[in-house]
Design an enzyme around this catalytic site. Structure first.
Site, short mmCIF file in Angstrom:
data_model
loop_
_atom_site.label_atom_id
_atom_site.label_comp_id
_atom_site.label_asym_id
_atom_site.label_seq_id
_atom_site.Cartn_x
_atom_site.Cartn_y
_atom_site.Cartn_z
N HIS A 67 41.07 35.63 41.31
CA HIS A 67 40.28 35.27 40.13
C HIS A 67 38.87 35.85 40.16
O HIS A 67 38.19 35.89 39.14
CB HIS A 67 40.23 33.75 39.94
N ASP A 123 46.52 33.69 44.59
CA ASP A 123 45.08 33.82 44.34
C ASP A 123 44.41 34.65 45.44
O ASP A 123 43.33 34.30 45.94
CB ASP A 123 44.39 32.47 44.21
N SER A 127 33.79 31.80 45.94
CA SER A 127 35.19 32.19 45.99
C SER A 127 35.39 33.55 46.60
O SER A 127 34.66 34.50 46.30
CB SER A 127 35.79 32.20 44.58
#
Length: 480
Positions: A208, A241, A323
């Site tokens: 993402h 992910d 992230s």
């Protein structure tokens, strides 16, 4: 659970606030009377992380092939580009009641307040007088006629940081982390984090984080020393992910971070997270492993696809922008990839995004390493599968094989792993090996910690009776 993606550039810090209203003056005139008032101042699943979803969205029969529909509530990612959504267990409900304003008690009249300040000043003057008198007397008694020289210490000594301290671990790891900027062809995107995977210039991060740049966007990675490199996406796995990018014109002195063994991690182990929360590059936070094998289903809130993981939970502060960054152990080994957070609905830094409340989730590095290697070698992810559609309802009873597949497909693939193992529609899977399965998302996340070809023991209920069967996991290539 709700998670947040990386924010955009951090707005400038506000200027220093003026003093509170009716605050006493900083100093009182010498000899102020105790009764006088000072001048007034100026005013100043399951435990799986899940994101918000449409209550009307159907969750009864996900497609056995990719992509599985998102869980009833899918958490958003813990850090990614601007525009990525957030998701967290309970959503904004956890913040209920936190926003109530605090009513300050009415101030007392000026006379009472002035008396208090004057009394404090008088006491300070008395204490100061005593201190000065005692000091003078002691100096006279100790003076044997010679002069006394008073000298202050020069330094606190040389600072030495032993190996194994957080500072030493970070000093070694920071040069191998990067802040990633990803933008689509239209300019939309944000920042995230990644770390050096090998000497060829491959950087591991979250899907993402780079999703906006997958189809013709702009992608760059900046090291802590300020050196910036253009990059390209080598491969990305929506379900896991995980993504791998490669630096263009990569330097020859890259130092890959050492990968640990996430299976050996224990609850209570120390953790160090590195990232760019809200765009603040090279930020370091510390904590512990709070839990293992935490079922987390997360989504960027933009479509029907979701990511599933059996995550490491940490209380190290993780915010939008973290992230893709490494979660390190006390020795500096990478044990996970920071990916998602549970958060309240309140934003921070004016971005409208929520921040850390001490519930962060990382993809175990053992799984991420396998995925990264597949992406580097083949450009596409490979998923393990059982070949059956399961309900994504938020239950605690297990993962139920649906009676009908999506779009009229068979809920159990004819000739697939589940079919060969004797599983049927309506069966409720309660364990995979020794891992308790409480929902469909938990089962998917646990299956994806394995590789195709692995043999597992499935415990399930049929007609009120518990049964077990052996199953060899199949495989699916790609996200579509």
């Amino acid at each position: 659970m709700s998670t947040e993606n990386e924010g955009t550039a951090v707005p400038p810090a506000p200027s220093a606030p003026p003093p509170p209203a009716d605050a006493p003056a900083a100093s009182a005139p010498q000899g102020a009377h105790p009764g006088s008032a000072p001048a007034a101042g100026d005013p100043y699943g399951p435990q799986a992380s899940q994101a918000h979803h449409d209550p009307g969205e159907s969750t009864s029969a996900p497609d056995p092939s990719w992509p599985p529909p998102p869980p009833p509530s899918t958490p958003a990612y813990g850090a990614g580009g601007a525009g990525h959504g957030a998701a967290g267990q309970g959503g904004g409900g956890w913040g209920a009641g936190w926003g109530a304003a605090h009513q300050q008690p009415a101030p007392k009249n000026g006379r009472g307040r002035g008396g208090l300040v004057a009394a404090v000043l008088v006491a300070a003057l008395v204490a100061g007088g005593l201190g000065g008198g005692l000091g003078y007397t002691l100096a006279r008694e100790n003076d044997s006629g010679g002069s006394t020289t008073v000298s202050a210490g020069t330094t606190g000594g040389n600072v030495k940081r032993d190996p194994g301290t957080v500072a030493a671990v970070v000093a070694a790891a920071l040069p191998s982390t990067v802040t990633i900027e990803a933008a689509s062809s239209s300019g939309e995107g944000g920042t995230g984090t990644g770390f050096v995977f090998d000497k060829q210039g491959h950087i591991v991060t979250n899907n993402h984080v780079v999703a906006e740049a997958v189809d013709g966007g702009n992608l760059s990675a900046t090291f802590p020393d300020g050196k910036k490199y253009e990059a390209e996406v080598v491969g990305n796995a929506q379900g896991y992910d995980v993504a791998v990018i490669k630096l263009k014109n990569a330097p020859s002195d890259l130092k890959p971070l050492t990968l640990g063994n996430s299976d050996d991690v224990a609850v209570g182990d120390s953790t160090i997270a590195i990232g760019a929360p809200f765009g603040l590059s090279d930020t370091v936070t510390t904590g512990i492993i709070s839990a293992k094998n935490r079922p987390v289903a997360s989504s960027d809130g933009s479509g029907s696809k979701a990511s599933y993981m059996s995550a490491l939970q940490t209380d190290a502060s993780i915010n939008p922008g973290n992230s893709g960054g490494p979660l390190l152990d006390a020795q500096g080994n990478v044990i996970g990839i920071n990916s998602a957070i549970q958060s309240t609905s309140n934003g921070g830094f004016g971005t409208g995004q929520a921040g850390s409340i001490g519930l962060g989730f990382a993809i175990p590095i053992n799984q991420a390493k396998y995925v990264a290697q597949e992406l580097i070698e083949n450009g596409k992810p490979v998923y393990a599968k059982i070949g059956a559609s399961v309900s994504l309802e938020d239950t605690t009873n297990g993962a139920k094989i649906t009676e009908q597949g999506v779009g009229g497909t068979e809920p159990v693939d004819p000739g697939g792993p589940a079919d060969k193992a004797g599983l049927k529609p309506g069966d409720v899977i309660t364990k995979l090996d020794d891992r308790v399965i409480d929902s469909g998302p938990t089962l998917i996340g646990e299956i994806w910690t394995h590789k195709p070809g692995d043999e597992v023991t499935i415990t399930y209920e049929r007609g009120g009776k518990e049964r077990t069967t052996e199953l060899t996991l199949g495989s699916r290539v790609g996200d579509s």
